[in-house]
Design a protein around this motif. Structure first.
Motif, PDB file in Angstrom:
ATOM      1  N   VAL A  11      -9.542  -0.133   2.413  1.00 22.02           N
ATOM      2  CA  VAL A  11      -9.467  -1.535   2.831  1.00 22.02           C
ATOM      3  C   VAL A  11      -9.982  -1.729   4.254  1.00 22.02           C
ATOM      4  O   VAL A  11     -10.737  -2.668   4.524  1.00 22.02           O
ATOM      5  N   ASP A  12      -9.598  -0.859   5.182  1.00 22.85           N
ATOM      6  CA  ASP A  12      -9.978  -1.040   6.594  1.00 22.85           C
ATOM      7  C   ASP A  12     -11.490  -1.098   6.821  1.00 22.85           C
ATOM      8  O   ASP A  12     -11.968  -1.990   7.528  1.00 22.85           O
ATOM      9  N   PRO A  13     -12.290  -0.186   6.229  1.00 31.75           N
ATOM     10  CA  PRO A  13     -13.747  -0.307   6.429  1.00 31.75           C
ATOM     11  C   PRO A  13     -14.336  -1.579   5.816  1.00 31.75           C
ATOM     12  O   PRO A  13     -15.290  -2.138   6.348  1.00 31.75           O
ATOM     13  N   ASP A  50       0.837  -1.201   0.000  1.00 32.80           N
ATOM     14  CA  ASP A  50       0.000   0.000   0.000  1.00 32.80           C
ATOM     15  C   ASP A  50       0.871   1.249   0.000  1.00 32.80           C
ATOM     16  O   ASP A  50       1.235   1.776   1.038  1.00 32.80           O
ATOM     17  N   SER A  98      -9.024 -11.897   4.807  1.00 36.35           N
ATOM     18  CA  SER A  98     -10.296 -11.547   5.445  1.00 36.35           C
ATOM     19  C   SER A  98     -11.132 -12.792   5.659  1.00 36.35           C
ATOM     20  O   SER A  98     -11.532 -13.470   4.720  1.00 36.35           O
ATOM     21  N   VAL A 128     -12.733  -4.504   5.590  1.00 32.50           N
ATOM     22  CA  VAL A 128     -12.369  -5.572   6.528  1.00 32.50           C
ATOM     23  C   VAL A 128     -13.294  -5.525   7.740  1.00 32.50           C
ATOM     24  O   VAL A 128     -13.763  -6.567   8.219  1.00 32.50           O
ATOM     25  N   LYS A 129     -13.590  -4.334   8.229  1.00 31.68           N
ATOM     26  CA  LYS A 129     -14.492  -4.187   9.377  1.00 31.68           C
ATOM     27  C   LYS A 129     -15.895  -4.709   9.028  1.00 31.68           C
ATOM     28  O   LYS A 129     -16.519  -5.412   9.825  1.00 31.68           O
ATOM     29  N   ASP A 158      -5.388   1.918   2.589  1.00 34.00           N
ATOM     30  CA  ASP A 158      -5.916   1.414   3.860  1.00 34.00           C
ATOM     31  C   ASP A 158      -7.196   2.139   4.243  1.00 34.00           C
ATOM     32  O   ASP A 158      -8.046   1.591   4.930  1.00 34.00           O
ATOM     33  N   ALA A 159      -7.376   3.363   3.757  1.00 34.84           N
ATOM     34  CA  ALA A 159      -8.608   4.110   4.017  1.00 34.84           C
ATOM     35  C   ALA A 159      -9.807   3.447   3.345  1.00 34.84           C
ATOM     36  O   ALA A 159     -10.951   3.651   3.769  1.00 34.84           O
ATOM     37  N   LEU A 215      -4.710  -9.873   3.410  1.00 34.15           N
ATOM     38  CA  LEU A 215      -5.079  -9.831   4.822  1.00 34.15           C
ATOM     39  C   LEU A 215      -5.831 -11.087   5.248  1.00 34.15           C
ATOM     40  O   LEU A 215      -6.052 -11.311   6.433  1.00 34.15           O
TER      41      LEU A 215
END
Length: 83
Positions: free
Chosen positions: A26-28, A18, A65, A30-31, A23-24, A63
């Motif tokens: 990807v992170d949501p 990245d 997921s 993954v959540k 990540d801005a 990751l």
């Protein structure tokens, strides 16, 4: 151009690293995937050509997921029919 002034450009290939702050995005995702009692869940990644869709999917896949299934499509094979 001399040897001491070498121009380095990044290619436009999907990445597993990245470099651009995905990540801005990807992170949501993954959540959302990890949220209990949200089943079924469909998430689409939309962006213009070269916007990082494949990189986002590669990062998600790296990751691991939990419980996520990646359905890969190749948009370059899509053909628009005239109306």
């Amino acid at each position: 151009m001399t040897d001491s002034a070498t121009l380095r450009l990044w290619d436009d290939n999907p990445s597993l690293d990245d470099f651009l702050g995905f990540d801005a995005v990807v992170d949501p995702i993954v959540k959302a995937i990890g949220t209990a009692n949200v089943d079924p869940l469909a998430i689409g990644v939309h962006s213009p050509w070269g916007g990082g869709k494949s990189t986002v999917l590669n990062l998600l896949e790296s990751l691991g997921s939990r419980g996520a299934v990646r359905r890969h499509t190749n948009g370059s094979l899509a053909v628009r029919q005239p109306r």
